[in-house]
Design an enzyme around this catalytic site. Structure first.
Site, short mmCIF file in Angstrom:
data_model
loop_
_atom_site.label_atom_id
_atom_site.label_comp_id
_atom_site.label_asym_id
_atom_site.label_seq_id
_atom_site.Cartn_x
_atom_site.Cartn_y
_atom_site.Cartn_z
N SER A 160 41.93 38.19 41.11
CA SER A 160 42.14 39.18 42.18
C SER A 160 43.61 39.47 42.42
CB SER A 160 41.50 38.71 43.51
OG SER A 160 40.15 38.41 43.32
N GLY B 141 37.46 48.86 39.26
CA GLY B 141 37.95 50.13 39.80
C GLY B 141 39.46 50.21 39.88
N GLU C 259 36.94 38.51 44.08
CA GLU C 259 36.28 37.20 44.11
C GLU C 259 35.85 36.77 45.51
OE1 GLU C 259 39.10 34.89 40.97
OE2 GLU C 259 40.04 35.74 42.74
#
Ligand code: FES
Ligand code: FES
Lengths: 154, 754
Positions: free
Chosen positions: B532, B493, B716
């Site tokens: 991330s 996203g 994560e």
């Protein structure tokens, strides 16, 4: 080796030259530029290649295109507007990468045709042949429930 | 998702905007490289090694070449005419475009057939034969330390990472990095401890299994090359391909549309070097798309062994911890050495321990290469240290939550590297997990053949440093906005999040922002979409770029003597006398970082910490060993969510994926290094029927002060605690301790009857 077959595709009469070994998903991609049904596992195990043949969901990666002769083939691209299932998938955020989504949408339509008000257990079992590696499963279950409500209301 | 109020209440950020590409995805019209076909394109199909380790004596491609419809067959000999040193990799230049002289694992690419019809190419592959002189092979990561079987003759560090330089030219070793951290004197503290506990844990090799298998397409002229690829790291691809070809970067263009899942599989170079070379050799566009089966021979997650030893006081304070971790990197290093170090330094867990010693080894073996997979090594470490933590607590007769509370790293306290914890909500995350489990209340352990148990685990991760993201924001004459970033949306996203950040700064609706997909000719440099890092790094870069655009717009307003709230469209109309022009803002984000000294010590190891905990309630069928998860609780510190709905799907998605790695996924190899279950028929990933009955996701109220609007990465975090929480709950249910993943019925049953 190739021969012409005629069938209906998303409502329109079409013709395609197909080789005997070619699958439906290949023909949709190569001849008609439709990419909603897509091959992933290639073994009938993930549901990414789902299309409807005469209203029944099949794995387009295994379904030989020649067998579609005279049939009505429907893909996720078929409808001009979003239906209740697609709307529900958006509202419930029922996808991440979206690669599995067309398969889930088509399978959910078939589920709701057969069971307009499915229980959670029915949803899980009916859709268990569709895999989602992003694991949007909780959201997919919610989306199916919402789609069922939307369809009953309209 | 449960969430109290946001730390930052703003109109665009903190709003659960549906993904901007929602319509494209539900109608099957989203763009993936999978769909791409170019005029005159050839398909490449790969011939792969059938032995785990061997010298190539002969490759016979004559029958394949002779097959009607085959355009050409390419081996390393042809590759070398174009690229004399055809080796790539982010940490080591060790991986050949096609096997040169030697093969190092079963499934390694040896030759490629090109044809306009992929079926013809496939058929021709079966007509190729190769002869090998077999060499001794090594598969186990601990054995690889001392094995006589040596995977690479000499080590070739890429030169990018300073801690690998000392390995240059080393031979007779399988060690691709020996990371070492010393804080205080663990051996001495261990001697002084009242109790000492030592355990050993293993994790298995698994695969990412993105449903869009790896795919790349290249088209070229003699002086330019465009690669369309399903990649999480377009900027790296450009740099590495330019290096291989000896070209300037501006002649290599890398384009990335949406990805059908990534999870770390689509990083660095996978098929890009191959398609680039093929296209330049044959002067045609070339596409290589892997089958699901071939993905298992391309990139995987490290199997690992972890020996962990703790010195503890009688009242339950951990005073010393000694960690030895061996990472099974397979035949090519990929990013394994970074996993070994960047994750390695958190091996003692989120606990306040005076004296710590860590040795973390990246090993070459004759298995398919291992790289990054959702967690970058952290789930393997948490699996060990949180099982170990539970075992100690139960052995000492201390409640496992209380034991963790007593030892937890508090805000401001130094972690093993010496870096002080900052904006890491460890306490909150632990307490919320315990509260959601109703830990204080008595628990029904069941009776008869079905026993019930509960468990929890907490882990943390340091975001990778030292990395850069750039972004640009264009404000157009009609007041709409375009964001340029090389961050890749693989399902997490990021497009929507970046649009929300830009919209927030520009005070416009998120829906009037579009995000241009990675195109290295257009979008600025970004280290990669991994670990991330993107929401934080690219998010900050987009925020800076949008602020720069706002500044320029305000300058324009001042210059034109317009009021501060003049709509953007009016500003441009006044300036140009018609609808024309645009304003471009730039953002360059690189957070501060201090490299570690020779003992692994640094004041600033990471730009931010991720914290995640898992609570599990489960049932064990004692007759079959089958485990059924009845409740899965994911609690995380994600800072302040930009899009709470997407955050929730990331939490539950990550946890369910890790549940597959915990309960059943495993790549099975025979004694010859042959993979036995390379298909979804035999390698099962979680489906709807594997879903826990109840899933609870919670982001604790937190703020990452250095993040964009208080946010940080989340992709994560929910994976960290899953495996040990399940093992701890199994122990709680049946009193049996499992120390090797996966926790499948066979393993549980056997452990019960040992
Ligand atoms: S691609 Fe057809 S079922 Fe997986
Ligand atoms: S949304 Fe990615 S596989 Fe389902």
């Amino acid at each position: 080796m190739r021969r012409a077959i005629q069938f209906r595709l998303n409502g329109a009469s079409v013709e395609a030259q197909v080789a005997p070994h070619e699958t439906l998903v290949e023909v949709l991609r190569e001849e008609f530029g439709l990419f909603g049904a897509r091959e992933s596992c290639g073994q009938g195990l993930c549901g990414c290649c789902t299309v409807l043949v005469d209203g029944t969901a099949v794995s387009g990666c295994l379904y030989l295109a020649a067998l579609a002769e005279g049939a009505h083939v429907q893909t996720v691209e078929g409808a001009a507007e979003l239906d209740a299932v697609q709307e529900a998938f958006i509202e419930r955020a029922a996808f991440q990468c979206g690669f599995c989504t067309p398969g889930f949408v088509l399978m959910t339509r078939q589920l709701l045709d057969e069971h307009p008000d499915p229980s959670e257990d029915e949803i899980r079992h009916y859709l268990s042949g569709n895999l989602c590696r992003c694991a949007a499963y909780p959201e997919i279950i919610e989306a199916v429930k919402l789609a069922a409500r939307k369809r009953r209301q309209s | 998702m449960k969430r109290a109020t946001q730390a930052t209440e703003t109109p665009q950020v903190g709003r659960s905007v549906p993904r901007l590409e929602s319509w494209l995805k539900v109608t099957g019209r989203a763009e993936y490289v999978h769909n791409l076909r170019l005029p005159g394109m050839l398909y490449g199909k790969i011939f792969r090694s059938s032995v785990a380790h061997g010298r190539i004596k002969r490759i016979d491609v004559s029958a394949a070449r002779a097959l009607a419809g085959v355009h050409s067959v390419v081996t390393a000999a042809e590759v070398k005419t174009l690229v004399p040193e055809p080796y790539y990799g982010p940490a080591f230049h060790d991986q050949p475009v096609l096997a040169v002289d030697k093969v190092r694992y079963v499934g390694e690419p040896v030759a490629v057939v090109l044809a306009s019809d992929p079926h013809v190419a496939e058929e021709a592959v079966h007509l190729i034969s190769a002869e090998y002189e077999e060499l001794p092979a090594v598969y186990d990561e601990v054995e690889a330390m001392t094995s006589k079987a040596i995977v690479h003759e000499t080590l070739k560090p890429a030169g990018t990472f300073p801690d690998l330089k000392h390995l240059k030219g080393r031979s007779n070793t399988n060690v691709a990095l020996d990371f070492r951290l010393r804080r205080g004197d663990a051996a001495k503290a261990m001697k002084g401890a009242e109790r000492v506990f030592e355990h050993r844990f293993r994790t298995q090799q698994v695969m990412h299994t993105p449903l869009e298998p790896l795919v790349s397409v290249a088209e070229s002229t003699d002086s330019s090359l465009t690669i369309h690829t399903a990649s999480q790291s377009p900027s790296f691809v450009r740099i590495e391909i330019a290096r291989l070809l000896g070209w300037p970067e501006n002649r290599v263009r890398v384009r990335v549309p949406f990805l059908g899942g990534g999870f770390g599989a689509k990083l660095y170079i996978k098929l890009e070097a191959l398609v680039a070379v093929l296209s330049l050799l044959v002067h045609r566009p070339v596409k290589v798309s892997l089958t699901m089966e071939e993905q298992f021979f391309t990139i995987t997650k490290h199997a690992s062994t972890f020996r962990i030893k703790s010195g503890v006081t009688r009242d339950g304070r951990i005073v010393a911890r000694d960690c030895e971790v061996w990472w099974n990197g397979g035949a090519y290093a990929d990013i394994g050495p970074r996993v070994t170090q960047k994750s390695g330094f958190t091996a003692p867990g989120p606990y306040d321990i005076q004296d710590v010693s860590i040795d973390s080894y990246a090993l070459y073996t004759n298995l398919p290469p291992a790289g990054a997979l959702r967690g970058f090594g952290i789930p393997q470490l948490v699996w060990a240290y949180e099982s170990h933590t539970d075992m100690i607590a139960r052995e000492l007769g201390i409640d496992p939550v209380e034991f963790r509370r007593k030892n937890l790293l508090r805000e401001g306290r130094p972690q093993a590297t010496g870096t002080r914890m900052k904006d890491a909500a460890l306490e909150k995350v632990l307490e919320r997990t315990a509260a959601l489990l109703e830990w204080e209340k008595p628990f029904d352990h069941g009776s008869g053949t079905v026993r019930r148990g509960r468990g929890l685990a907490i882990g943390f991760k340091a975001c990778i440093a030292n990395t850069t993201s750039l972004a640009a924001v264009s404000v157009n004459a009609d007041g709409s906005c375009t964001v340029y970033t090389s961050c890749v949306d693989m399902g997490q996203g990021s497009d929507t999040a970046m649009a929300q950040i830009a919209a927030e700064v520009l005070r416009m609706p998120t829906e009037s922002v579009t995000v241009v997909h990675s195109d290295t000719d257009v979008t600025p440099f970004d280290m990669a979409t991994l670990g991330s890092r993107s929401l934080f790094h690219s998010g900050n870069a987009v925020k800076l770029a949008a602020e720069d655009a706002v500044r320029k717009l305000n300058e324009l307003r001042a210059e034109l003597k317009l009021a501060a709230d003049t709509p953007i469209a009016d500003v441009f109309r006044k300036k140009y006398g018609m609808r024309a022009g645009s304003v471009m803002g730039g953002g360059n984000f690189i957070p501060p970082y201090t490299p570690p000294d020779e003992n692994g010590q640094t004041e600033n190891a990471t730009p931010f910490w991720m914290v995640g905990a898992t609570g599990v309630e489960l049932e064990v069928d004692t007759e079959t060993g089958r485990v059924r998860i009845t409740r899965l609780i994911n609690v995380a510190d994600v800072g302040t969510p930009i899009n709470p709905r997407i955050v929730e799907t990331q939490l539950s998605g990550g946890a369910i994926m890790q549940l597959g790695f915990t309960l059943f996924e495993k790549m099975l190899f025979d004694a010859e290094g042959q993979l036995r279950n390379a298909s979804l028929a035999e390698y099962k990933i979680p489906g709807l029927l594997d879903l826990p009955a109840e899933i609870v996701n919670e982001a604790v109220v937190a703020e990452q002060r250095s993040g964009p609007f208080g946010a940080k990465g989340v992709g994560e975090t929910a994976t960290f605690g899953v495996s040990p929480a399940v093992a701890n709950a199994i122990h709680d249910a049946i009193g049996v301790r499992l120390t090797e993943l996966p926790l499948n019925p066979e393993a549980v049953f056997q452990a019960m009857h040992k």
